[in-house]
Design an enzyme around this catalytic site. Structure first.
Site: not given
Ligand SMILES: NC(=O)c1ccc[n+]([C@@H]2O[C@H](COP(=O)([O-])OP(=O)(O)OC[C@H]3O[C@@H](n4cnc5c(N)ncnc54)[C@H](O)[C@@H]3O)[C@@H](O)[C@H]2O)c1
Length: 354
Positions: A118, A228
């Protein structure tokens, strides 16, 4: 939920000190910085709440204490590392540094990693590229906890994708960083740790039914962000797993529960803007793009429109000054983990209730 606010530098030092009991000092430091970075951004699911989980896997012999990665394959613009089951954060930093070097020297760099663990948030690596004036790309596969669109049989991780675009001197990069599920599974793990329920649409039970119970969701499967998100997750599994010769899909052992190394694959890219157009022109048009986005008229129920990454970077700046909020449950977990390694959390963190 009770939360406490802690100074981020002290939180880093606490994590580093705990990790140093098992890992080389510089590796402990880098992992601590990347974990606290996630909490500063507000991505608590991938922050210090993971420290204990990582250490348990290490103690179980599923992650090596020292990350002795090797370079398996290299050209001017590509490279492949074998992490030999070391820490994802350590090999990923080296892989992205190499991708950036290649981009600065030859225009682009694409670097794969196999047999890893991870790596935390994907944004940590893409911002490294943006800081050097390059576009950064990072992705990873993960164990099969998510179903492909239309299926009730998991064969995908919540495979995240981040792309960061530099916006010019003194400006935050534009950062997309997203799981391909409706939400990252870490948010469900965190909800479970904090005894909270989850919204509908995040997960299904192991029998394929919708659930709002975090524990049931963890026993069941994550839903992709529609067809998607499902498609993107499949592509990320191919670039991270199939292309690197790592495990992929159903074959990846689970991070929680399976007593085997995960052998994850990651994929990183860096693109030198100047291989395309001059930086001045690029930044001028990025300004225009940001302006047309953030100044567009908000629709009903919205105050304003944000760029991807803007909310997180603003939060980071605020928290660097005001402290990082930790739930009492996570604080208690860190305290217990610290004790296990002979590190007293209160020697590092002055706790202010919030
Ligand atoms: N290592 C792993 O296996 C793993 C797996 C899954 C996720 N992750 C990490 O988990 C984290 C969270 O992911 P998530 O999908 O829950 O993030 P999230 O849904 O909080 O955000 C996704 C994206 O949407 C953008 N966003 C959110 N609200 C917005 C708004 N109001 N206006 C404009 N843009 C907006 C954010 O800036 C971000 O770029 C990430 O850092 C990801 O790399 C890691």
């Amino acid at each position: 939920m009770v939360t406490v606010a802690v100074d981020y530098k002290n939180l880093q030092t606490f994590c580093k000190t705990v990790l140093e009991k098992s890992l080389p000092k510089d590796e402990a430091k880098n992992i601590a910085i990347s974990l606290v970075d996630a909490d500063l951004l507000g991505i608590h699911s991938h922050g210090v709440s993971r420290l204990t989980d990582y250490l348990v896997r290490m103690e179980d012999g599923l992650i090596e204490r020292e990350t002795k990665f090797t370079l398996e394959n290299e050209s001017h613009t590509t490279a492949l590392y074998d992490a030999h089951n070391g820490w994802g954060q350590i090999v990923s930093k080296a892989a992205m540094e190499n991708a950036i070097d290649k981009a600065l020297n030859y225009g682009t760099g694409f670097v794969g990693v196999k047999n890893s663990n991870h790596f935390g948030t994907a944004t940590y690596y893409t911002r490294m590229a943006a800081e050097k004036g390059c576009i950064g790309i990072a992705m990873t596969n993960g164990s099969a906890i998510m179903v492909p669109f239309g299926s009730r049989e998991p064969s995908l991780g919540t495979n995240p994708l981040s792309i960061a675009i530099p916006a010019g001197e003194g400006k935050d990069p534009i950062i997309l960083d997203m799981a391909t599920s409706n939400v990252a599974r870490g948010k469900i793990i965190l909800a479970n740790k904090n005894n909270e329920s989850i919204p509908e649409g995040w997960a299904i039970t192991k029998d394929g039914k919708q659930t709002t119970d975090a524990k049931e969701a963890l026993e069941g499967f994550i839903l992709p962000m529609g067809p998607k998100g499902s498609g993107l997750a499949i592509i990320i599994d191919i670039l991270s797993g199939v292309l690197t010769g790592s495990l992929f899909g159903k074959d990846i052992p689970k991070m929680y529960g399976d007593p085997e190394p995960q052998q994850l694959g990651h994929f990183f890219g860096a693109i030198n803007i100047e291989s395309f157009i001059g930086k001045e022109d690029f930044y001028k048009n990025i300004d225009k793009k940001v302006k047309e986005t953030v100044e567009s008229k908000p629709s009903e129920g919205f105050d304003r429109v944000y760029m991807p990454g803007e909310i997180e970077m603003n939060r980071k700046r605020r928290r660097e000054k005001e402290g990082v909020p930790l739930s009492q449950d996570i604080f208690n977990e860190l305290e217990a983990t610290g004790k296990k390694y002979g590190v007293e959390i209160t020697d590092y963190l002055q706790v202010a209730a919030k």
